[in-house]
Design a protein around this motif. Sequence first.
Motif, PDB file in Angstrom:
ATOM      1  N   PHE A   2       1.013  -1.067  -0.124  1.00 60.07           N
ATOM      2  CA  PHE A   2       0.019  -0.018   0.028  1.00 60.07           C
ATOM      3  C   PHE A   2       0.868   1.131  -0.311  1.00 60.07           C
ATOM      4  O   PHE A   2       1.845   1.262   0.819  1.00 60.07           O
ATOM      5  CB  PHE A   2      -0.791  -0.053   1.337  1.00 60.07           C
ATOM      6  CG  PHE A   2      -1.733   1.170   1.190  1.00 60.07           C
ATOM      7  CD1 PHE A   2      -3.009   1.107   0.680  1.00 60.07           C
ATOM      8  CD2 PHE A   2      -1.182   2.390   2.130  1.00 60.07           C
ATOM      9  CE1 PHE A   2      -3.586   2.656   0.867  1.00 60.07           C
ATOM     10  CE2 PHE A   2      -2.095   3.515   2.210  1.00 60.07           C
ATOM     11  CZ  PHE A   2      -3.350   3.535   1.477  1.00 60.07           C
ATOM     12  N   HIS A   3       0.609   2.327  -0.822  1.00 51.88           N
ATOM     13  CA  HIS A   3       1.181   3.535  -0.769  1.00 51.88           C
ATOM     14  C   HIS A   3       0.414   4.704  -0.698  1.00 51.88           C
ATOM     15  O   HIS A   3      -0.726   4.633  -1.404  1.00 51.88           O
ATOM     16  CB  HIS A   3       2.134   3.533  -2.170  1.00 51.88           C
ATOM     17  CG  HIS A   3       3.137   2.639  -2.437  1.00 51.88           C
ATOM     18  ND1 HIS A   3       4.277   2.823  -1.905  1.00 51.88           N
ATOM     19  CD2 HIS A   3       2.962   1.177  -2.977  1.00 51.88           C
ATOM     20  CE1 HIS A   3       5.028   1.735  -2.141  1.00 51.88           C
ATOM     21  NE2 HIS A   3       4.438   0.740  -2.956  1.00 51.88           N
ATOM     22  N   PHE A   4       0.510   5.515   0.354  1.00 49.86           N
ATOM     23  CA  PHE A   4      -0.559   6.503   0.644  1.00 49.86           C
ATOM     24  C   PHE A   4      -0.284   7.574  -0.432  1.00 49.86           C
ATOM     25  O   PHE A   4       0.729   7.971  -0.832  1.00 49.86           O
ATOM     26  CB  PHE A   4      -0.246   7.000   2.015  1.00 49.86           C
ATOM     27  CG  PHE A   4      -1.209   8.097   2.474  1.00 49.86           C
ATOM     28  CD1 PHE A   4      -2.481   7.727   2.912  1.00 49.86           C
ATOM     29  CD2 PHE A   4      -0.917   9.589   2.331  1.00 49.86           C
ATOM     30  CE1 PHE A   4      -3.249   8.626   3.380  1.00 49.86           C
ATOM     31  CE2 PHE A   4      -1.993  10.293   2.637  1.00 49.86           C
ATOM     32  CZ  PHE A   4      -2.998   9.904   3.357  1.00 49.86           C
ATOM     33  N   ALA A   5      -1.315   8.118  -1.019  1.00 48.58           N
ATOM     34  CA  ALA A   5      -1.530   9.040  -1.968  1.00 48.58           C
ATOM     35  C   ALA A   5      -1.766  10.406  -1.976  1.00 48.58           C
ATOM     36  O   ALA A   5      -1.717  11.155  -2.827  1.00 48.58           O
ATOM     37  CB  ALA A   5      -2.304   8.503  -3.163  1.00 48.58           C
ATOM     38  N   GLY A   6      -1.859  10.542  -0.524  1.00 51.38           N
ATOM     39  CA  GLY A   6      -2.301  12.134  -0.143  1.00 51.38           C
ATOM     40  C   GLY A   6      -1.246  13.007  -0.039  1.00 51.38           C
ATOM     41  O   GLY A   6       0.088  12.474  -0.334  1.00 51.38           O
ATOM     42  N   GLY A   7      -1.413  14.291   0.155  1.00 50.91           N
ATOM     43  CA  GLY A   7      -0.357  15.108   0.345  1.00 50.91           C
ATOM     44  C   GLY A   7       0.384  15.200   1.665  1.00 50.91           C
ATOM     45  O   GLY A   7      -0.109  14.227   2.637  1.00 50.91           O
ATOM     46  N   ARG A  41      -1.224  13.160   9.053  1.00 52.36           N
ATOM     47  CA  ARG A  41      -2.092  12.847  10.072  1.00 52.36           C
ATOM     48  C   ARG A  41      -2.334  11.204  10.000  1.00 52.36           C
ATOM     49  O   ARG A  41      -2.654  10.629  10.957  1.00 52.36           O
ATOM     50  CB  ARG A  41      -3.342  13.536   9.612  1.00 52.36           C
ATOM     51  CG  ARG A  41      -3.507  14.980   9.874  1.00 52.36           C
ATOM     52  CD  ARG A  41      -4.752  15.709   9.259  1.00 52.36           C
ATOM     53  NE  ARG A  41      -4.600  17.076   9.553  1.00 52.36           N
ATOM     54  CZ  ARG A  41      -5.232  17.986   8.457  1.00 52.36           C
ATOM     55  NH1 ARG A  41      -5.715  17.764   7.675  1.00 52.36           N
ATOM     56  NH2 ARG A  41      -5.058  19.261   9.000  1.00 52.36           N
ATOM     57  N   ALA A  42      -2.417  10.543   8.878  1.00 58.68           N
ATOM     58  CA  ALA A  42      -2.553   9.342   8.681  1.00 58.68           C
ATOM     59  C   ALA A  42      -1.337   8.365   9.573  1.00 58.68           C
ATOM     60  O   ALA A  42      -1.821   7.464  10.178  1.00 58.68           O
ATOM     61  CB  ALA A  42      -2.443   8.998   7.169  1.00 58.68           C
ATOM     62  N   THR A  43      -0.077   8.876   9.234  1.00 59.96           N
ATOM     63  CA  THR A  43       0.995   8.161   9.980  1.00 59.96           C
ATOM     64  C   THR A  43       0.820   8.253  11.673  1.00 59.96           C
ATOM     65  O   THR A  43       0.938   7.356  12.366  1.00 59.96           O
ATOM     66  CB  THR A  43       2.135   8.885   9.687  1.00 59.96           C
ATOM     67  OG1 THR A  43       2.490   8.882   8.238  1.00 59.96           O
ATOM     68  CG2 THR A  43       3.456   8.251  10.443  1.00 59.96           C
ATOM     69  N   GLU A  66      -9.601   7.236   0.395  1.00 57.67           N
ATOM     70  CA  GLU A  66      -9.690   8.712   0.225  1.00 57.67           C
ATOM     71  C   GLU A  66      -8.180   9.227   0.518  1.00 57.67           C
ATOM     72  O   GLU A  66      -7.499   8.515   1.374  1.00 57.67           O
ATOM     73  CB  GLU A  66     -10.857   9.449   1.064  1.00 57.67           C
ATOM     74  CG  GLU A  66     -12.256   9.038   0.451  1.00 57.67           C
ATOM     75  CD  GLU A  66     -13.293   9.666   1.431  1.00 57.67           C
ATOM     76  OE1 GLU A  66     -12.675  10.559   2.398  1.00 57.67           O
ATOM     77  OE2 GLU A  66     -14.355   9.524   1.157  1.00 57.67           O
ATOM     78  N   THR A  67      -7.664  10.380   0.040  1.00 61.67           N
ATOM     79  CA  THR A  67      -6.504  10.818   0.299  1.00 61.67           C
ATOM     80  C   THR A  67      -6.411  11.956   1.408  1.00 61.67           C
ATOM     81  O   THR A  67      -5.485  12.604   1.727  1.00 61.67           O
ATOM     82  CB  THR A  67      -5.930  11.363  -0.791  1.00 61.67           C
ATOM     83  OG1 THR A  67      -6.668  12.340  -1.575  1.00 61.67           O
ATOM     84  CG2 THR A  67      -5.562  10.101  -1.993  1.00 61.67           C
ATOM     85  N   LYS A  81       2.367  23.224  -7.511  1.00 64.61           N
ATOM     86  CA  LYS A  81       2.225  22.003  -7.976  1.00 64.61           C
ATOM     87  C   LYS A  81       1.658  21.041  -6.777  1.00 64.61           C
ATOM     88  O   LYS A  81       2.306  20.864  -5.459  1.00 64.61           O
ATOM     89  CB  LYS A  81       3.369  21.065  -8.590  1.00 64.61           C
ATOM     90  CG  LYS A  81       3.915  21.983  -9.899  1.00 64.61           C
ATOM     91  CD  LYS A  81       2.690  22.179 -10.858  1.00 64.61           C
ATOM     92  CE  LYS A  81       3.130  22.749 -12.252  1.00 64.61           C
ATOM     93  NZ  LYS A  81       2.149  23.091 -13.088  1.00 64.61           N
ATOM     94  N   ARG A  82       0.717  20.679  -6.844  1.00 64.42           N
ATOM     95  CA  ARG A  82      -0.089  19.468  -5.610  1.00 64.42           C
ATOM     96  C   ARG A  82      -0.329  18.212  -6.388  1.00 64.42           C
ATOM     97  O   ARG A  82      -1.019  17.930  -7.551  1.00 64.42           O
ATOM     98  CB  ARG A  82      -1.273  20.273  -4.996  1.00 64.42           C
ATOM     99  CG  ARG A  82      -0.933  21.501  -4.548  1.00 64.42           C
ATOM    100  CD  ARG A  82      -0.096  21.661  -3.618  1.00 64.42           C
ATOM    101  NE  ARG A  82      -0.220  20.856  -2.132  1.00 64.42           N
ATOM    102  CZ  ARG A  82       0.559  20.698  -1.409  1.00 64.42           C
ATOM    103  NH1 ARG A  82       1.907  21.198  -1.718  1.00 64.42           N
ATOM    104  NH2 ARG A  82       0.251  19.874  -0.035  1.00 64.42           N
TER     105      ARG A  82
END
Length: 444
Positions: free
Chosen positions: A94-99, A105-107, A246-247, A380-381
Amino acid sequence: MKTDLSARGTKVLRATLVGISALAIVGPALVVANAPTIVHVSKRVKLPPGRVVPQAEVPEVEPVKFVDLSPEDARAFNATVPFSTDPNPAARPFHFAGGPEDLARATDCMAAGILYEAGDDTLGERAVAQVMLNRLRHPAFPKTVCGVVFEGQDRSTGCQFSFSCDGALTRWHPTDDAWQRAREVAAASLSGAVFKPVGYATHYHTDWVVPYWQSSLDKITAVNTHLFFRWSGWWGTPAAFGRHPETVEPVIAQLADLSDAHKTGAVLAEVDAALAEASVAMGFGAAAETVAAPAAGAPIDGDTLLVTLSRNQAADELTTLAVLACGDRPFCRYMAWTDDTKAASSLPLNAAQAAAMSFSYLRDRSHGYEKSLWNCRQFKRADPAQCMRVQVTMTAVPPPAPVEPVAKPVATEDLSGIRRKPAVAPTPPPVPTPPPVTKPPAKP
């Protein structure tokens, strides 16, 4: 000759008797030493009948409720539950895709979950982290890492991970080293690390309890004192774990003391980003104080902060700057420009100022809202949801006044892409009537 045969027969008989005596002693001892373990459960365990959920029906996530057993009886019962003999494939990486902010926050959500659930034990933490990622990909669970970890946190019973609703976060705080180790395990899991032994397990419990949901799941492995399970049937196979999460991760108030990423102390509401941006850009919403645009880093007062940034400012640092500038204000609007010639010094913004805005941050704690948006033509985001809507200048041309068909066009109004009611042409002023000409009095 006869004497020799008699003596030899006596020796054979004696050896036979000695062998029989030895077997009579050693045999029972071996049987006792290698006797099978007999499990005694002093209390009858009544679990609901197991059910294999069909593929057309998403399985229900049951609240965590335990059978009333002593730890000894629970261990005895769990020992009678066999492990599944079906294949146990490893989960996909799994690779987290959010900013960056959402990743932080996820970590920290995952780090808290694995530390409070498994303790400061790297092997146990890796196993629990894999279960959390498996749930993230499964349609029966929330779509964010924090949502998975803190599912049911608002209930005194029924939360999926007990630490989130039993007050553990307030009773015990980990050491800095333990927290750092948990964050490292979480970061690795969100970056592709896989803990293969638990496969696609979505449930687990310690061996000294028996949850009621156990009867509908397959027991697949044990890691230390934790037993891991997956749903029986199709919902426990790799094909069931294809959902894209969701990201955008919510802020968890409970983690404010542990995590800088969750300091705001409020859960983000799912609010339309474009409407929030419109409120910021055009000065609508709560009453705002207008301030002049200062240099970056200058102290600011008021609820609306208009800021000029350095052209070399890193995009990932902008939210931190905004949060620091807003301080403890429950409502705060932070708008920033990198081009000081287009920066605003008052509200409302005109079309050019709105289009040139580089970054906006809106906080409204009364509604549990917080959002950062970037001008993605300048920064860029990876996540398009973090981009401002492109501001388009529109010109509204009102129809000519019906009483003046040849009147000059009414001056147009610049808008910034926000939907408004059509502009209404002002009523033309009446044509002034020249004063009457007064004749001089007649000469007598």
